[in-house]
Design a protein around this motif. Sequence first.
Motif, PDB file in Angstrom:
ATOM      1  N   PHE B 362      -2.664  23.292  38.082  1.00  0.00           N
ATOM      2  CA  PHE B 362      -2.286  22.857  39.981  1.00  0.00           C
ATOM      3  C   PHE B 362      -3.250  22.265  40.333  1.00  0.00           C
ATOM      4  CE2 PHE B 362       1.022  26.407  38.522  1.00  0.00           C
ATOM      5  CZ  PHE B 362       1.237  26.007  39.794  1.00  0.00           C
ATOM      6  N   ALA B 363      -4.849  22.235  39.768  1.00  0.00           N
ATOM      7  CA  ALA B 363      -5.681  21.694  40.664  1.00  0.00           C
ATOM      8  C   ALA B 363      -4.844  19.914  40.849  1.00  0.00           C
ATOM      9  CB  ALA B 363      -6.740  21.640  39.695  1.00  0.00           C
ATOM     10  N   PHE B 364      -4.248  19.372  39.400  1.00  0.00           N
ATOM     11  CA  PHE B 364      -3.676  18.233  39.893  1.00  0.00           C
ATOM     12  C   PHE B 364      -2.838  18.353  40.913  1.00  0.00           C
ATOM     13  CE2 PHE B 364      -6.069  17.199  35.903  1.00  0.00           C
ATOM     14  CZ  PHE B 364      -6.209  15.864  35.887  1.00  0.00           C
ATOM     15  N   ILE B 365      -1.880  18.803  40.701  1.00  0.00           N
ATOM     16  CA  ILE B 365      -0.825  18.934  41.772  1.00  0.00           C
ATOM     17  C   ILE B 365      -1.597  18.876  42.535  1.00  0.00           C
ATOM     18  CG2 ILE B 365       1.758  20.486  42.306  1.00  0.00           C
ATOM     19  CD1 ILE B 365       1.738  21.074  39.009  1.00  0.00           C
ATOM     20  N   ALA B 366      -2.019  20.252  43.211  1.00  0.00           N
ATOM     21  CA  ALA B 366      -2.852  19.785  44.558  1.00  0.00           C
ATOM     22  C   ALA B 366      -3.379  18.937  44.854  1.00  0.00           C
ATOM     23  CB  ALA B 366      -3.526  21.416  44.119  1.00  0.00           C
ATOM     24  N   ILE B 367      -4.332  18.266  43.898  1.00  0.00           N
ATOM     25  CA  ILE B 367      -4.613  16.943  44.620  1.00  0.00           C
ATOM     26  C   ILE B 367      -3.958  16.151  44.456  1.00  0.00           C
ATOM     27  CG2 ILE B 367      -5.981  15.018  43.408  1.00  0.00           C
ATOM     28  CD1 ILE B 367      -7.667  17.123  42.594  1.00  0.00           C
ATOM     29  N   LEU B 368      -2.408  16.199  44.061  1.00  0.00           N
ATOM     30  CA  LEU B 368      -1.310  14.891  43.947  1.00  0.00           C
ATOM     31  C   LEU B 368      -1.069  15.131  45.433  1.00  0.00           C
ATOM     32  CD1 LEU B 368       0.447  14.421  40.404  1.00  0.00           C
ATOM     33  CD2 LEU B 368      -1.500  13.323  41.358  1.00  0.00           C
ATOM     34  N   GLU B 369      -0.460  17.045  45.203  1.00  0.00           N
ATOM     35  CA  GLU B 369       0.575  16.795  46.731  1.00  0.00           C
ATOM     36  C   GLU B 369      -0.395  16.378  48.170  1.00  0.00           C
ATOM     37  OE1 GLU B 369       3.009  18.463  47.308  1.00  0.00           O
ATOM     38  OE2 GLU B 369       4.289  18.888  45.511  1.00  0.00           O
ATOM     39  N   ASP B 370      -1.755  16.741  48.295  1.00  0.00           N
ATOM     40  CA  ASP B 370      -2.531  16.926  49.478  1.00  0.00           C
ATOM     41  C   ASP B 370      -2.958  15.231  49.754  1.00  0.00           C
ATOM     42  OD1 ASP B 370      -3.523  18.631  50.781  1.00  0.00           O
ATOM     43  OD2 ASP B 370      -5.981  17.857  50.714  1.00  0.00           O
ATOM     44  N   THR B 371      -3.081  14.222  48.651  1.00  0.00           N
ATOM     45  CA  THR B 371      -3.779  13.193  48.931  1.00  0.00           C
ATOM     46  C   THR B 371      -2.219  12.555  49.378  1.00  0.00           C
ATOM     47  OG1 THR B 371      -2.375  12.762  46.438  1.00  0.00           O
ATOM     48  CG2 THR B 371      -5.136  12.631  46.961  1.00  0.00           C
ATOM     49  N   GLY B 372      -0.857  12.603  49.274  1.00  0.00           N
ATOM     50  CA  GLY B 372       0.195  12.090  49.492  1.00  0.00           C
ATOM     51  C   GLY B 372       0.390  11.390  48.434  1.00  0.00           C
ATOM     52  N   TYR B 373      -0.110  11.153  47.048  1.00  0.00           N
ATOM     53  CA  TYR B 373       0.689  10.767  46.109  1.00  0.00           C
ATOM     54  C   TYR B 373       1.817  11.196  45.228  1.00  0.00           C
ATOM     55  CZ  TYR B 373       0.900   8.492  41.607  1.00  0.00           C
ATOM     56  OH  TYR B 373       1.154   7.271  39.912  1.00  0.00           O
ATOM     57  N   MET B 374       2.188  12.877  45.865  1.00  0.00           N
ATOM     58  CA  MET B 374       3.613  13.003  44.938  1.00  0.00           C
ATOM     59  C   MET B 374       4.661  12.518  45.394  1.00  0.00           C
ATOM     60  SD  MET B 374       3.876  15.647  42.901  1.00  0.00           S
ATOM     61  CE  MET B 374       3.278  16.946  42.586  1.00  0.00           C
ATOM     62  N   SER B 375       4.932  12.249  47.060  1.00  0.00           N
ATOM     63  CA  SER B 375       5.966  11.601  47.659  1.00  0.00           C
ATOM     64  C   SER B 375       6.309  10.120  46.582  1.00  0.00           C
ATOM     65  CB  SER B 375       5.256  11.912  48.680  1.00  0.00           C
ATOM     66  OG  SER B 375       4.858  10.898  49.157  1.00  0.00           O
ATOM     67  N   ARG B 376       5.592   9.756  46.116  1.00  0.00           N
ATOM     68  CA  ARG B 376       5.209   8.521  45.574  1.00  0.00           C
ATOM     69  C   ARG B 376       5.676   8.553  43.956  1.00  0.00           C
ATOM     70  NH1 ARG B 376       2.546   8.686  50.774  1.00  0.00           N
ATOM     71  NH2 ARG B 376       2.431   6.323  51.729  1.00  0.00           N
ATOM     72  N   VAL B 377       4.920   9.380  44.120  1.00  0.00           N
ATOM     73  CA  VAL B 377       5.859  10.160  42.450  1.00  0.00           C
ATOM     74  C   VAL B 377       7.690   9.732  42.268  1.00  0.00           C
ATOM     75  CG1 VAL B 377       5.904  11.711  40.198  1.00  0.00           C
ATOM     76  CG2 VAL B 377       3.554  10.405  41.099  1.00  0.00           C
ATOM     77  N   SER B 378       7.743  11.098  43.736  1.00  0.00           N
ATOM     78  CA  SER B 378       9.052  11.191  43.728  1.00  0.00           C
ATOM     79  C   SER B 378       9.956   9.709  44.302  1.00  0.00           C
ATOM     80  CB  SER B 378       9.736  12.123  44.920  1.00  0.00           C
ATOM     81  OG  SER B 378       9.012  12.861  44.674  1.00  0.00           O
ATOM     82  N   PHE B 379       9.084   8.629  44.939  1.00  0.00           N
ATOM     83  CA  PHE B 379       9.855   7.573  45.290  1.00  0.00           C
ATOM     84  C   PHE B 379      10.141   7.127  44.079  1.00  0.00           C
ATOM     85  CE2 PHE B 379       9.605   3.327  47.243  1.00  0.00           C
ATOM     86  CZ  PHE B 379      10.383   3.629  48.389  1.00  0.00           C
ATOM     87  N   ILE B 380       9.232   6.976  42.859  1.00  0.00           N
ATOM     88  CA  ILE B 380       9.676   5.382  42.242  1.00  0.00           C
ATOM     89  C   ILE B 380      10.063   5.691  40.663  1.00  0.00           C
ATOM     90  CG2 ILE B 380       7.346   4.082  42.782  1.00  0.00           C
ATOM     91  CD1 ILE B 380       5.697   5.501  40.308  1.00  0.00           C
ATOM     92  N   THR B 381      10.311   7.451  40.937  1.00  0.00           N
ATOM     93  CA  THR B 381      11.353   8.326  39.449  1.00  0.00           C
ATOM     94  C   THR B 381      12.589   8.912  39.825  1.00  0.00           C
ATOM     95  OG1 THR B 381       9.934  10.488  39.737  1.00  0.00           O
ATOM     96  CG2 THR B 381       9.464   8.914  38.372  1.00  0.00           C
ATOM     97  N   ASP B 382      12.816   8.898  41.844  1.00  0.00           N
ATOM     98  CA  ASP B 382      14.075   8.978  41.269  1.00  0.00           C
ATOM     99  C   ASP B 382      15.144   8.819  41.011  1.00  0.00           C
ATOM    100  OD1 ASP B 382      15.733  11.265  42.930  1.00  0.00           O
ATOM    101  OD2 ASP B 382      16.826   9.472  44.117  1.00  0.00           O
ATOM    102  N   LYS B 383      15.365   7.487  41.107  1.00  0.00           N
ATOM    103  CA  LYS B 383      16.850   6.771  40.727  1.00  0.00           C
ATOM    104  C   LYS B 383      16.943   7.251  38.688  1.00  0.00           C
ATOM    105  CE  LYS B 383      20.046   4.065  40.495  1.00  0.00           C
ATOM    106  NZ  LYS B 383      19.448   2.633  40.614  1.00  0.00           N
ATOM    107  N   LEU B 384      15.453   7.257  38.709  1.00  0.00           N
ATOM    108  CA  LEU B 384      15.833   7.576  36.914  1.00  0.00           C
ATOM    109  C   LEU B 384      16.991   9.047  36.660  1.00  0.00           C
ATOM    110  CD1 LEU B 384      12.391   6.928  36.122  1.00  0.00           C
ATOM    111  CD2 LEU B 384      14.494   5.204  34.899  1.00  0.00           C
ATOM    112  N   LEU B 385      15.513  10.158  36.732  1.00  0.00           N
ATOM    113  CA  LEU B 385      16.349  11.028  37.084  1.00  0.00           C
ATOM    114  C   LEU B 385      17.206  12.167  37.645  1.00  0.00           C
ATOM    115  CD1 LEU B 385      12.745  12.082  37.311  1.00  0.00           C
ATOM    116  CD2 LEU B 385      13.687  12.460  35.396  1.00  0.00           C
ATOM    117  N   ARG B 386      18.172  11.472  38.810  1.00  0.00           N
ATOM    118  CA  ARG B 386      19.015  11.758  39.282  1.00  0.00           C
ATOM    119  C   ARG B 386      19.660  11.788  38.615  1.00  0.00           C
ATOM    120  NH1 ARG B 386      20.499   7.640  43.430  1.00  0.00           N
ATOM    121  NH2 ARG B 386      18.500   7.276  44.056  1.00  0.00           N
TER     122      ARG B 386
END
Lengths: 75, 702
Positions: B362-386
């Motif tokens: 959760f330290a990592f997840i909070a950092i990823l969320e808080d920096t705004g990077y998490m939404s980029r992760v969704s952006f680049i992997t969405d098609k693969l997992l959909r």
Amino acid sequence: MKNLSDLKLGTKAIIDSFSDKELALKLMEMGCLPGEKIHIERKAPLGDPIAISISGYLLSMRKAEAETIFVNEIK
Amino acid sequence: MAKSNKITVALIGNPNSGKTTLFNALTGLNQKVGNFPGITVDKKVGACQISQLASKNKIDTEFIDLPGTYSLYPKSMDESISFQVLCDPKNEHHPDVNIIIVDASNLKRSLCLATQVIDLNTPCILALNMMDLIENDGVKIYLKLLEEKLGVAVVPINARKKIGIGNLKQAILNVKERENKNSFVDIKNLCPNLIEDIQKLLNKASDYNAFQIACNYKTITDFSKQDKGKLDNIISKHKFIAKRLQATETVRRYKAIDQLLEECIEYPENSKNNSLTQKLDNILTHPIYGFAIFLGVLFLIFQAVFSWSEYPMEIIDNSISQLSQFVTNSLPEGALNSLIVDGIIAGLGGIVIFVPQIAFLFAFIAILEDTGYMSRVSFITDKLLRGFGLSGRSIIPLLSGAACAIPAVMSARTIPNWKERIITIMVVPLMSCAARLPVYTLLISMMIPAEQKWFIFNLQGLTMMGFYLIGFISAILIAWLMKYIIKSKERSYFVMEMPTYKTPDWRTVFYTIIEKVKVFLIDAGKIIIAISIVLWALSSYGPASKFDEIERKHQNTENAEVIIASEKLESSYAGIIGKSIEPVIAPLGFDWRIGISLITSFAAREVFVGTMSTIYSVGDADNTKSIREKLMSHKNPDTGEAFFTPAVALSLMLFYAFAMQCMSTLAIVFRETNGWKWPVIQFVYMSALAYLASFIAYQLLS
């Protein structure tokens, strides 16, 4: 008039109307209103989803969702 | 204002507006996290005392952090909560005061929700977040004019830097009813008589509140059937079409906002463009660098949860065994001693041991969320997992499941869509977690000689890798199947803001860790302790006569302890169950000894090794053989050959790959899905899968 999903990266356009009433509500709440200027700013590595800039922020959506938005391209 | 002396304040705002940071700044560690009844939306309530400046009286204030939303119209369960709390005066959390937090750099979009909330006519305060930042960019907001136009107090703050928090607290005490009660959108004009009819039914509702209820009353859980029936009648009488009017309302609202902003805000000539965010996005969403960096981040997370957490886990493990040693020695021998040491302390140890992994993830997840990077992760992997019924946000829970399913299941909360969240939670425990490693290691070493090679590869290593693959592939396939089985009324949207990049706010990271650890220890911990005690009782008690007999038999034997332990386990209730399920597990190649281990290792998979070691100690009075040697020397009573053939070992490994042999995971799934339905389904399907896989493997190979 074109589908937002057909636009190339970097093009600018103005939103005209929506084909999916339910999705339109969500889009409008987030600032995608008819008459609003948009810019195709980014596409994901696999071409889908896309990200547009609208009223000063970046909004991402799937291609299928972009298909429900009709736009007029600004040349 | 409030009936009692306590003031209830709701925090409402768009996602990424800094709402949670403000909540933390207002309440500190004085928070409680639970679920809203019946659904899996976090309910965060915090408290603080505000001193009145003049009288120095302290006023108790309770804050509720509502889920982020872009409007009051609910489109998901999270948003429905915000709607219900704000629009239903009978809701138990209905606030006395609303704090609407608004990102000053995104004023136009934020004001859509803000003006909706203001139109409900509950006293409001507008907290203008990150005001200092846009002033640096040369943007000018005329606060007095804005206050006048909105009719509510406007307080500039910076939640991260804790600027303006004191002013905001004072504003809560000084909040006034809005003088001008006109809606921003002339809602009466849209549907005149309907509003009045609803207001007759629910007195004191503002025009806009009545309109909101007309649109969404079906989702309000507190309304009685009777009330809903009356509303049904009103709706049909006026031929009210919610969707069309909602659209009109939104368009008119934005028009009003445009007008308002034209007067209240001034942009510099060369308006800002987020050049830093653009430059970072060029790299982070790049087809090659983007994925490469994401893989790097994943690797780092995996390292942290898998290996860095080993050190604190070892410390916890040692402290727990020291504690049990201490208690064993200081309490008189007997049942109480055993209950405390082997039941309660062992159970507690089994819970606390997961804290480092949860904290790291959760330290990592909070950092990823808080920096705004998490939404980029969704952006680049969405098609693969959909295609598999998962979303871009499933990738982190899924892959961290390879270290431990518990934090992974908890991290699925960041998936906004209910169906995708449930599917992710359901398949995460199939990933090969760290607790399976000792089981696999033991069984592989029995099945395959260490020196055996396939080309240049060590076959033992290859088999281990194969089992990791089996975990991953089965998770993906089951997810794909569930996509068709699980029904959901909620539509899956990917319309999502990609916020500008920020440096992480360490306080938010810290609060996230504390919150998640608390949720696990308290909510899941209760269940885990209960199951531990049951398992302890099953394996330490049995019919009294049998136990006495064992004691008597070995009275004069030397080094009898090991043998007694083994024989006692055999005749304990767990042993009796193990023996009685033998006919069921015999087609998998298992005997009652393995049956007992299956039962005890429900506490945690790695317990399998210990139980097997105890059971197979019979005839090894000195307890000198390694567990592997003990198992290898065990003969099949029917054939006289080694019992653990490769077929048995493989069957057993497959069983552990698929079976839900982990009470802690079940407990956290219970907590995260708010009921027993999903953990039961998960337990049943995984056990069925395990049985089937082992059955096929054993029958084909033996």
